[in-house]
Design an enzyme around this catalytic site. Structure first.
Site, PDB file in Angstrom:
ATOM      1  N   LYS A 126       6.560  11.266  -9.942  1.00 43.37           N
ATOM      2  CA  LYS A 126       6.850  11.914  -8.653  1.00 43.37           C
ATOM      3  C   LYS A 126       6.333  10.973  -7.568  1.00 43.37           C
ATOM      4  O   LYS A 126       5.141  10.952  -7.256  1.00 43.37           O
ATOM      5  CB  LYS A 126       6.121  13.250  -8.588  1.00 43.37           C
ATOM      6  CG  LYS A 126       6.716  14.300  -7.671  1.00 43.37           C
ATOM      7  CD  LYS A 126       6.914  13.902  -6.235  1.00 43.37           C
ATOM      8  CE  LYS A 126       5.778  14.225  -5.309  1.00 43.37           C
ATOM      9  NZ  LYS A 126       5.979  13.644  -3.950  1.00 43.37           N
ATOM     10  N   GLY A 154      -3.590   9.310  -4.268  1.00 44.74           N
ATOM     11  CA  GLY A 154      -3.223   9.877  -2.969  1.00 44.74           C
ATOM     12  C   GLY A 154      -4.455  10.202  -2.172  1.00 44.74           C
ATOM     13  O   GLY A 154      -5.550   9.685  -2.445  1.00 44.74           O
ATOM     14  N   GLY A 155      -4.285  11.078  -1.189  1.00 39.73           N
ATOM     15  CA  GLY A 155      -5.375  11.406  -0.288  1.00 39.73           C
ATOM     16  C   GLY A 155      -6.347  12.405  -0.913  1.00 39.73           C
ATOM     17  O   GLY A 155      -6.061  13.042  -1.932  1.00 39.73           O
ATOM     18  N   GLU A 205      -7.199   8.785  -8.103  1.00 44.82           N
ATOM     19  CA  GLU A 205      -7.542   7.621  -7.281  1.00 44.82           C
ATOM     20  C   GLU A 205      -7.324   8.048  -5.841  1.00 44.82           C
ATOM     21  O   GLU A 205      -6.181   8.197  -5.402  1.00 44.82           O
ATOM     22  CB  GLU A 205      -6.621   6.436  -7.615  1.00 44.82           C
ATOM     23  CG  GLU A 205      -6.700   5.963  -9.044  1.00 44.82           C
ATOM     24  CD  GLU A 205      -7.993   5.254  -9.370  1.00 44.82           C
ATOM     25  OE1 GLU A 205      -8.805   5.013  -8.458  1.00 44.82           O
ATOM     26  OE2 GLU A 205      -8.202   4.956 -10.557  1.00 44.82           O
ATOM     27  N   LEU A 206      -8.418   8.262  -5.116  1.00 45.56           N
ATOM     28  CA  LEU A 206      -8.289   8.871  -3.791  1.00 45.56           C
ATOM     29  C   LEU A 206      -8.658   7.871  -2.694  1.00 45.56           C
ATOM     30  O   LEU A 206      -8.616   6.667  -2.903  1.00 45.56           O
ATOM     31  CB  LEU A 206      -9.134  10.134  -3.736  1.00 45.56           C
ATOM     32  CG  LEU A 206      -8.870  11.118  -4.891  1.00 45.56           C
ATOM     33  CD1 LEU A 206      -9.759  12.340  -4.791  1.00 45.56           C
ATOM     34  CD2 LEU A 206      -7.411  11.523  -4.973  1.00 45.56           C
ATOM     35  N   CYS A 228      -6.050   1.925   0.119  1.00 40.89           N
ATOM     36  CA  CYS A 228      -7.165   2.825  -0.181  1.00 40.89           C
ATOM     37  C   CYS A 228      -8.492   2.091  -0.015  1.00 40.89           C
ATOM     38  O   CYS A 228      -9.492   2.692   0.324  1.00 40.89           O
ATOM     39  CB  CYS A 228      -7.018   3.362  -1.591  1.00 40.89           C
ATOM     40  SG  CYS A 228      -6.754   2.068  -2.794  1.00 40.89           S
ATOM     41  N   GLU A 246     -11.341   8.667   6.601  1.00 42.84           N
ATOM     42  CA  GLU A 246     -10.360   7.627   6.298  1.00 42.84           C
ATOM     43  C   GLU A 246      -9.230   7.674   7.338  1.00 42.84           C
ATOM     44  O   GLU A 246      -8.586   8.701   7.517  1.00 42.84           O
ATOM     45  CB  GLU A 246      -9.771   7.866   4.906  1.00 42.84           C
ATOM     46  CG  GLU A 246      -8.792   6.783   4.514  1.00 42.84           C
ATOM     47  CD  GLU A 246      -8.153   7.032   3.152  1.00 42.84           C
ATOM     48  OE1 GLU A 246      -7.717   8.166   2.907  1.00 42.84           O
ATOM     49  OE2 GLU A 246      -8.087   6.071   2.375  1.00 42.84           O
ATOM     50  N   TRP A 273       2.482   6.405  -0.746  1.00 44.82           N
ATOM     51  CA  TRP A 273       3.521   5.554  -0.180  1.00 44.82           C
ATOM     52  C   TRP A 273       3.099   4.119   0.073  1.00 44.82           C
ATOM     53  O   TRP A 273       3.915   3.300   0.460  1.00 44.82           O
ATOM     54  CB  TRP A 273       4.089   6.132   1.112  1.00 44.82           C
ATOM     55  CG  TRP A 273       3.124   6.797   2.044  1.00 44.82           C
ATOM     56  CD1 TRP A 273       2.915   8.137   2.160  1.00 44.82           C
ATOM     57  CD2 TRP A 273       2.251   6.173   2.990  1.00 44.82           C
ATOM     58  NE1 TRP A 273       1.965   8.393   3.112  1.00 44.82           N
ATOM     59  CE2 TRP A 273       1.551   7.201   3.651  1.00 44.82           C
ATOM     60  CE3 TRP A 273       1.986   4.853   3.347  1.00 44.82           C
ATOM     61  CZ2 TRP A 273       0.605   6.964   4.635  1.00 44.82           C
ATOM     62  CZ3 TRP A 273       1.049   4.609   4.337  1.00 44.82           C
ATOM     63  CH2 TRP A 273       0.377   5.646   4.970  1.00 44.82           C
ATOM     64  N   ASN A 274       1.833   3.806  -0.138  1.00 47.80           N
ATOM     65  CA  ASN A 274       1.441   2.476   0.342  1.00 47.80           C
ATOM     66  C   ASN A 274       1.803   1.320  -0.590  1.00 47.80           C
ATOM     67  O   ASN A 274       2.137   0.249  -0.102  1.00 47.80           O
ATOM     68  CB  ASN A 274      -0.035   2.447   0.732  1.00 47.80           C
ATOM     69  CG  ASN A 274      -0.943   2.834  -0.393  1.00 47.80           C
ATOM     70  OD1 ASN A 274      -0.587   3.658  -1.216  1.00 47.80           O
ATOM     71  ND2 ASN A 274      -2.098   2.234  -0.456  1.00 47.80           N
TER      72      ASN A 274
HETATM   73  P1  NAD Z   1      -0.914  12.147  -0.186  1.00 51.69           P
HETATM   74  O1  NAD Z   1      -2.104  12.728  -0.863  1.00 51.69           O
HETATM   75  O2  NAD Z   1      -0.381  12.836   1.003  1.00 51.69           O
HETATM   76  O3  NAD Z   1       0.303  12.057  -1.219  1.00 51.69           O
HETATM   77  C1  NAD Z   1       0.186  11.368  -2.438  1.00 51.69           C
HETATM   78  C2  NAD Z   1       1.175  11.954  -3.421  1.00 51.69           C
HETATM   79  O4  NAD Z   1       0.757  13.265  -3.788  1.00 51.69           O
HETATM   80  C3  NAD Z   1       2.591  12.118  -2.858  1.00 51.69           C
HETATM   81  O5  NAD Z   1       3.524  11.852  -3.874  1.00 51.69           O
HETATM   82  C4  NAD Z   1       2.616  13.587  -2.461  1.00 51.69           C
HETATM   83  O6  NAD Z   1       3.909  14.126  -2.404  1.00 51.69           O
HETATM   84  C5  NAD Z   1       1.794  14.193  -3.578  1.00 51.69           C
HETATM   85  N1  NAD Z   1       1.163  15.467  -3.274  1.00 51.69           N
HETATM   86  C6  NAD Z   1       0.694  15.918  -2.081  1.00 51.69           C
HETATM   87  N2  NAD Z   1       0.151  17.143  -2.237  1.00 51.69           N
HETATM   88  C7  NAD Z   1       0.266  17.468  -3.549  1.00 51.69           C
HETATM   89  C8  NAD Z   1      -0.115  18.618  -4.342  1.00 51.69           C
HETATM   90  N3  NAD Z   1      -0.721  19.667  -3.812  1.00 51.69           N
HETATM   91  N4  NAD Z   1       0.150  18.597  -5.649  1.00 51.69           N
HETATM   92  C9  NAD Z   1       0.748  17.524  -6.231  1.00 51.69           C
HETATM   93  N5  NAD Z   1       1.149  16.443  -5.538  1.00 51.69           N
HETATM   94  C10 NAD Z   1       0.902  16.411  -4.207  1.00 51.69           C
HETATM   95  O7  NAD Z   1      -1.278  10.638   0.108  1.00 51.69           O
HETATM   96  P2  NAD Z   1      -0.423   9.565   0.927  1.00 51.69           P
HETATM   97  O8  NAD Z   1      -0.594   9.914   2.365  1.00 51.69           O
HETATM   98  O9  NAD Z   1       0.927   9.433   0.343  1.00 51.69           O
HETATM   99  O10 NAD Z   1      -1.210   8.224   0.596  1.00 51.69           O
HETATM  100  C11 NAD Z   1      -2.324   7.833   1.265  1.00 51.69           C
HETATM  101  C12 NAD Z   1      -3.577   8.214   0.515  1.00 51.69           C
HETATM  102  O11 NAD Z   1      -3.563   7.648  -0.805  1.00 51.69           O
HETATM  103  C13 NAD Z   1      -4.795   7.654   1.183  1.00 51.69           C
HETATM  104  O12 NAD Z   1      -5.816   8.624   1.209  1.00 51.69           O
HETATM  105  C14 NAD Z   1      -5.200   6.493   0.284  1.00 51.69           C
HETATM  106  O13 NAD Z   1      -6.534   6.144   0.357  1.00 51.69           O
HETATM  107  C15 NAD Z   1      -4.809   7.009  -1.048  1.00 51.69           C
HETATM  108  N6  NAD Z   1      -4.656   5.890  -2.001  1.00 51.69           N
HETATM  109  C16 NAD Z   1      -5.602   5.703  -2.972  1.00 51.69           C
HETATM  110  C17 NAD Z   1      -5.519   4.627  -3.836  1.00 51.69           C
HETATM  111  C18 NAD Z   1      -6.557   4.403  -4.914  1.00 51.69           C
HETATM  112  O14 NAD Z   1      -6.247   3.721  -5.880  1.00 51.69           O
HETATM  113  N7  NAD Z   1      -7.764   4.940  -4.802  1.00 51.69           N
HETATM  114  C19 NAD Z   1      -4.466   3.737  -3.731  1.00 51.69           C
HETATM  115  C20 NAD Z   1      -3.518   3.940  -2.726  1.00 51.69           C
HETATM  116  C21 NAD Z   1      -3.624   5.032  -1.875  1.00 51.69           C
END
Ligand code: NAD
Length: 494
Positions: free
Chosen positions: A176, A229-230, A251-252, A285, A386, A152-153
């Site tokens: 998605k 994502g996370g 990319e976590l 991130c 984090e 979401w960021n």
């Molecule tokens: P999140 O992991 O909760 O969600 C990210 C996405 O993954 C969402 O669309 C979510 O619905 C989906 N998702 C969640 N569980 C899933 C599963 N089991 N299977 C498939 N899809 C799933 O992350 P968030 O809270 O939306 O975003 C914040 C995180 O993203 C932070 O940890 C941040 O560091 C990371 N991030 C990383 C980068 C990078 O480039 N390294 C950039 C931006 C954000």
């Protein structure tokens, strides 16, 4: 029926309403402003089928790489024309500053220009042959349907990082977005259609990670996953991809360190450190959440950093002058406050902030005061996990070796900031820190031309840069024999 605007899926170029809806909140007002389709495994199946059909359709498959590139360039022009509209849509949805989203949206077309230009420059190779009658060459080919899953960021920016190389390589995509920021992609997809992409090349299914995200990754016709994502969700996605034997880029998160040496231009270092952790309300991130400062400049550095952070204007993210906006979700607000309380219990000292922001200009929004912790030891939770919020922990060091050891002392490895005027030291650190990106005397800089991604638990693979397109291609090796005779059929042809 609800009076809120509704945002559904887009499958095969058509809008598709949800069977169920979930609220999308305005983080500044702290109340719902729209409803988003809560997709199901059936929606995922319909979107993947549409992407699969589009992948095989000559309308897409038959395009030359140059023609595909031209579509990306046309999209880039449309994005540039509509940057303001997209910036407003992003800020509404995720609460990030309009000033930042404007900058992101004005720059967004560059991803489509870069990868549009690259589309017809990806070459196979003629392999030197040790078999005189044989000609052997390689051909890069697309993978098929790619799942693009985003957080979401920075919704549209991170979508572009996946879409541009995936499309340039000739794949089709199902996007998605985060369940918390699923609306800004719809005006973006209008522009995709106007650019002339055949229906089904880019599809959208909104919904939760547990339901839609997991079903998408598990779908048998999804050939690769591009995930941001996370860490926990990233590990779940990687496990599914491992079971299916399909590639994933991940990319976590991070716990990035900023190393400030006594010889740095202090004013720049203070700005860079503040930008690394307080800009975007720490929801990046690459947030530089561990601030390592050479002990002899610690008091002056802290005075300046605190003054800058305290003076940052909080409030409505739609206002040009706002410098720190709300966090995107209620859950994230609670999570950040939980980390702060835990750090206090661990013995860290609050230098500034340390609570929810209750300034009048923050209204009922989800705001956290920019927070600086001192008295932090490297093993504390606040220095290892984090937070994804405006929370810096400051750790002093006495030598370069100690600074590197602390910087490398987490399971993450996304980015490192180095503030020094000593060129030799800058090169030494660039070589020894364990992170995918190193910024010297700058921070949070990115470009479509430069690889972005993490080491260790911060991820796998790289987005951006020419190498990124390789994640969306596979290599086919072709052999041709032009001799008139065939040797013994019972011996391998070596
Ligand atoms: P999140 O992991 O909760 O969600 C990210 C996405 O993954 C969402 O669309 C979510 O619905 C989906 N998702 C969640 N569980 C899933 C599963 N089991 N299977 C498939 N899809 C799933 O992350 P968030 O809270 O939306 O975003 C914040 C995180 O993203 C932070 O940890 C941040 O560091 C990371 N991030 C990383 C980068 C990078 O480039 N390294 C950039 C931006 C954000």
């Amino acid at each position: 029926m609800s009076s809120l605007s509704r945002f559904g899926h887009v499958i095969a170029g058509e809008p598709v309403a949800g069977q169920r809806w979930m609220p999308s909140y305005d983080p500044y007002l702290g109340e719902p402003w729209a409803e988003v389709a809560a997709g199901t495994a059936d929606d995922v199946d319909a979107a993947v089928s549409a992407a699969r059909r589009a992948y095989r359709d000559p309308a897409w498959r038959g395009l030359t790489p140059t023609a595909r590139g031209a579509l990306l360039l046309r999209l880039a022009d449309l994005l540039a024309e509509h940057a303001e509209q997209l910036a407003v849509a992003e800020t509404r949805d995720n609460g990030k500053l309009i000033a930042e989203m404007r900058a992101q949206m004005r720059y967004l077309p560059q991803w489509f220009r870069y990868f549009g230009g690259l589309a017809d420059k990806v070459e196979g190779a003629v392999i030197p042959s040790d078999k005189p009658s044989m000609f052997n060459y390689t051909k890069p080919e697309p993978l098929g349907v790619v799942a693009a899953i985003t957080p979401w960021n920075s919704p549209l920016l991170l979508t572009a990082w996946k879409l541009a190389p995936a499309l340039a390589a000739g794949n089709t995509v199902v996007v998605k977005p985060s369940e918390f920021t699923s609306t800004s992609i719809l005006p973006f997809l209008d522009l995709v259609a106007r650019a002339g992409f055949p229906p089904g090349v880019i599809n959208l299914v909104t919904g939760t990670g547990a339901e839609v995200g997991a079903a998408l990754v598990e779908h048998p016709d999804v050939a690769a996953v591009a995930f941001t994502g996370g860490e926990a969700s990233g590990r779940a996605v990687a496990a599914s991809c491992g079971r299916k034997l399909i590639p994933a880029t991940l990319e976590l998160g991070g716990k990035s360190a900023q190393l400030v040496f006594a010889d740095a231009i202090l004013e720049n270092a203070v700005k860079g450190v503040a930008g690394g952790i307080f800009a975007a309300t720490g929801q990046t991130c690459v947030a530089g959440s561990r601030v390592l400062v050479e002990r002899r400049i610690l008091p002056e550095f802290l005075d300046r950093l605190s003054a800058l952070a305290k003076g940052a204007r909080m409030g409505d993210p739609m206002r040009d002058e706002t410098e720190v906006g709300p966090v995107t979700t209620r859950q994230q607000l609670d999570r950040i406050l939980g980390f702060i309380e835990h750090a206090k219990r661990d013995g860290a000292e609050v230098l500034i902030g340390g609570s929810r922001a209750t300034r009048p200009e923050c209204g009922q929004g989800w705001f956290v005061e920019p927070t600086i912790f001192t008295g932090v030891t490297p093993s504390m939770r606040i220095a290892q996990e984090e937070v994804f919020g405006p929370v810096a922990c400051v750790i002093p060091f006495d030598s370069e070796e100690e600074a590197v050891a602390i910087a490398n002392g987490t399971r993450f490895g996304l980015a490192t900031g180095v503030w020094t005027r000593d060129l030799a030291r800058a090169h030494r650190l660039a070589a020894t820190v364990e992170s995918g990106m190193v910024w010297v005397n700058t921070y949070r800089t990115s470009s479509p031309m430069s690889p972005f991604g993490g080491m260790k638990a911060s991820g796998l693979g790289r987005e951006n840069g020419a190498e990124a397109i390789r994640h969306y291609l596979q290599t086919k090796a072709v052999w041709m024999d032009f001799s008139e005779t065939y040797p013994s059929p019972f011996v391998m042809r070596l």
